[in-house]
Design a protein around this motif. Structure first.
Motif, PDB file in Angstrom:
ATOM      1  N   THR A 171      -8.507   0.806   2.460  1.00 31.78           N
ATOM      2  CA  THR A 171      -7.879  -0.440   1.122  1.00 31.78           C
ATOM      3  C   THR A 171      -8.582  -1.882   1.425  1.00 31.78           C
ATOM      4  OG1 THR A 171      -5.677  -0.355   2.255  1.00 31.78           O
ATOM      5  CG2 THR A 171      -6.178  -1.999   1.196  1.00 31.78           C
ATOM      6  N   ASP A 177      -8.477   6.479   0.148  1.00 28.61           N
ATOM      7  CA  ASP A 177      -8.990   5.166  -0.357  1.00 28.61           C
ATOM      8  C   ASP A 177      -7.517   4.526  -1.305  1.00 28.61           C
ATOM      9  OD1 ASP A 177     -10.162   5.714   2.158  1.00 28.61           O
ATOM     10  OD2 ASP A 177     -12.188   5.867   0.373  1.00 28.61           O
ATOM     11  N   THR A 178      -7.890   2.931  -1.157  1.00 30.98           N
ATOM     12  CA  THR A 178      -6.976   2.250  -1.970  1.00 30.98           C
ATOM     13  C   THR A 178      -7.715   0.897  -2.209  1.00 30.98           C
ATOM     14  OG1 THR A 178      -5.030   3.274  -1.098  1.00 30.98           O
ATOM     15  CG2 THR A 178      -4.855   0.958  -2.078  1.00 30.98           C
ATOM     16  N   GLY A 194       0.643  -0.975   0.275  1.00 30.14           N
ATOM     17  CA  GLY A 194      -0.117   0.250   0.532  1.00 30.14           C
ATOM     18  C   GLY A 194       0.492   1.644   0.224  1.00 30.14           C
ATOM     19  N   GLU A 252      -5.980   2.813   9.016  1.00 26.55           N
ATOM     20  CA  GLU A 252      -6.663   2.714   8.345  1.00 26.55           C
ATOM     21  C   GLU A 252      -7.333   0.820   7.755  1.00 26.55           C
ATOM     22  OE1 GLU A 252      -4.051  -0.101   4.364  1.00 26.55           O
ATOM     23  OE2 GLU A 252      -2.982   0.449   6.092  1.00 26.55           O
ATOM     24  N   LYS A 295      -7.496  -2.695  -3.860  1.00 26.94           N
ATOM     25  CA  LYS A 295      -6.122  -3.409  -4.756  1.00 26.94           C
ATOM     26  C   LYS A 295      -6.832  -5.192  -5.377  1.00 26.94           C
ATOM     27  CE  LYS A 295      -4.745  -6.720  -0.357  1.00 26.94           C
ATOM     28  NZ  LYS A 295      -4.690  -6.639   0.039  1.00 26.94           N
ATOM     29  N   GLU A 317      -8.789  -2.419   6.333  1.00 29.06           N
ATOM     30  CA  GLU A 317      -9.022  -3.057   5.137  1.00 29.06           C
ATOM     31  C   GLU A 317     -10.284  -4.129   5.020  1.00 29.06           C
ATOM     32  OE1 GLU A 317      -3.838  -4.442   4.984  1.00 29.06           O
ATOM     33  OE2 GLU A 317      -4.727  -5.744   5.086  1.00 29.06           O
TER      34      GLU A 317
END
Length: 220
Positions: free
Chosen positions: A120, A146-147, A16, A98, A149, A100
């Protein structure tokens, strides 16, 4: 409130935007998915070995570490009852929080937290066996912090990730990372795919902790 903490530890972020930075990890027990490549299957049962901790006990542990980054993970942490209470307690520590999430749970709960934790979110590709569980409405809720994946194990996975990126404009919404299913696809194939398709806004990553320590080692 009490939460089922499967493990808690300090390490570095393995992936990340904060890869390589120190972080404190809080892993909650229980997940609704069973991905083919899951590396935390031992924590996926809701009655997996755990210790019960209140939000204040968890926040106290985070403060005691002296680490500013905290990652709430699982399992699937958004399935924990009263997770918003825990997220508020973590935010009050002053840490950068964060969460996940596996892409199947509603991320809107994060919008009620101040400061809002970064999300994430996985998008489970075909080889995971879990793509049908993805909550596509989450894409509209993503923020620039945000991310998303994509963990790819095949060429078919890569093509599907490209379809999703284009359909939902993901690279215009947040940060995007591609990573390989460990031991299933050559990293160079993913890099070649990114370059071939001129995927601006997509980052390639490897899970650092699986190269620093034994890939099956816990607590790292």
């Amino acid at each position: 409130m009490e939460y089922k903490v499967a493990e808690k530890f300090v390490s570095i972020n393995g992936e990340g935007t904060k890869a390589g930075e120190p972080a404190v990890f809080i892993r909650l027990a229980g997940c609704n998915l069973r991905c083919s490549y899951c590396d935390t299957m031992w924590a996926n049962s809701f009655d997996a070995p755990h210790e019960k901790m209140t939000e204040q006990e968890i926040a106290g542990y985070v403060r005691s570490t002296g680490i500013k980054n905290v990652t709430l993970t699982g399992g699937e942490p958004l399935l924990a009852e009263n997770v918003s209470v825990l997220l508020c307690a973590l935010a009050e520590t002053g840490a950068e929080v964060e969460i996940e999430t596996n892409g199947s749970a509603d991320i809107s709960v994060c919008d009620s937290i101040s400061p809002r934790p970064s999300v994430t979110m996985d998008y489970k590709l075909p080889s995971s066996g879990m793509e049908g569980h993805m909550r596509l409405s989450n894409f509209a809720l993503l923020k620039s912090t945000d991310t998303v994946k994509f963990v790819a194990g095949s060429d078919n996975d890569l093509e599907r990730a490209l379809e999703i990126i284009k359909e939902y404009g993901v690279t215009n919404r947040c940060r995007v990372f591609f990573s390989p299913v460990f031991g299933k696809i050559e990293p160079a194939r993913i890099v070649d795919f990114i370059l071939k398709n001129k995927l601006n806004g997509v980052n390639f990553q490897l899970q650092l902790h699986k190269f620093i320590w034994d890939p099956d080692k816990r607590g790292v």
